[in-house]
Design a protein around this motif. Sequence first.
Motif, PDB file in Angstrom:
ATOM      1  N   GLY A 147       4.217   1.684  -3.489  1.00 13.82           N
ATOM      2  CA  GLY A 147       5.388   1.568  -4.265  1.00 13.82           C
ATOM      3  C   GLY A 147       6.471   2.182  -3.873  1.00 13.82           C
ATOM      4  N   CYS A 180      10.072  -2.155  -1.052  1.00 17.04           N
ATOM      5  CA  CYS A 180      10.201  -3.406  -1.419  1.00 17.04           C
ATOM      6  C   CYS A 180       9.099  -4.239  -0.916  1.00 17.04           C
ATOM      7  N   ARG A 193      14.593  -0.425  -9.153  1.00 19.07           N
ATOM      8  CA  ARG A 193      13.542  -1.389  -8.674  1.00 19.07           C
ATOM      9  C   ARG A 193      13.114  -2.166  -9.821  1.00 19.07           C
ATOM     10  N   TYR A 206       9.569  -4.581 -11.331  1.00 19.04           N
ATOM     11  CA  TYR A 206       8.065  -4.480 -11.129  1.00 19.04           C
ATOM     12  C   TYR A 206       7.973  -5.964 -10.496  1.00 19.04           C
ATOM     13  N   ARG A 207       7.017  -6.212  -9.796  1.00 15.33           N
ATOM     14  CA  ARG A 207       6.734  -7.479  -9.332  1.00 15.33           C
ATOM     15  C   ARG A 207       5.257  -7.887  -9.750  1.00 15.33           C
ATOM     16  N   ASP A 260       0.067  -2.181  -7.641  1.00 12.93           N
ATOM     17  CA  ASP A 260       1.321  -2.568  -8.043  1.00 12.93           C
ATOM     18  C   ASP A 260       2.528  -2.513  -7.246  1.00 12.93           C
ATOM     19  N   TRP A 273       6.582  -3.575  -6.257  1.00  8.09           N
ATOM     20  CA  TRP A 273       7.932  -3.500  -6.539  1.00  8.09           C
ATOM     21  C   TRP A 273       8.841  -4.079  -5.600  1.00  8.09           C
ATOM     22  N   CYS A 320      13.336  -4.612  -4.601  1.00  8.36           N
ATOM     23  CA  CYS A 320      14.642  -3.749  -4.845  1.00  8.36           C
ATOM     24  C   CYS A 320      15.390  -4.917  -5.693  1.00  8.36           C
TER      25      CYS A 320
END
Length: 69
Positions: free
Chosen positions: A27, A30, A41, A43-44, A59, A61, A63
Motif C-alpha cells: 500500500g 500506486c 490516495r 482505495y482500489r 489491499d 491503492w 493516487c
Amino acid sequence: MMARTAACAAAPLPRSFWDLTIEQARGYACVACGRLLDGDRVYRGVVMGHDGGYLLDADVWACLPEGPA
C-alpha cells in the motif's frame, strides 16, 4: 509504469498478487503508475493470489489525479 493521470483511480487491477511490486502490495505505491503515495490516495480493492495452499491478498491503492493549478 504509466504517468500519473486521472486514469490511475480507474485503471484495471492486476490479475494476480504476483504482478504487484512489494511497495504496491504493502500500500505504499500506486497500483497503476507505481509512484509512492502520500496521504492523498484512493482505495482500489483487493488483488488476490495463491502460494500453494496459502491465500495471498493485498489491499491496493491508487493516487488521486492532480487537481487544477
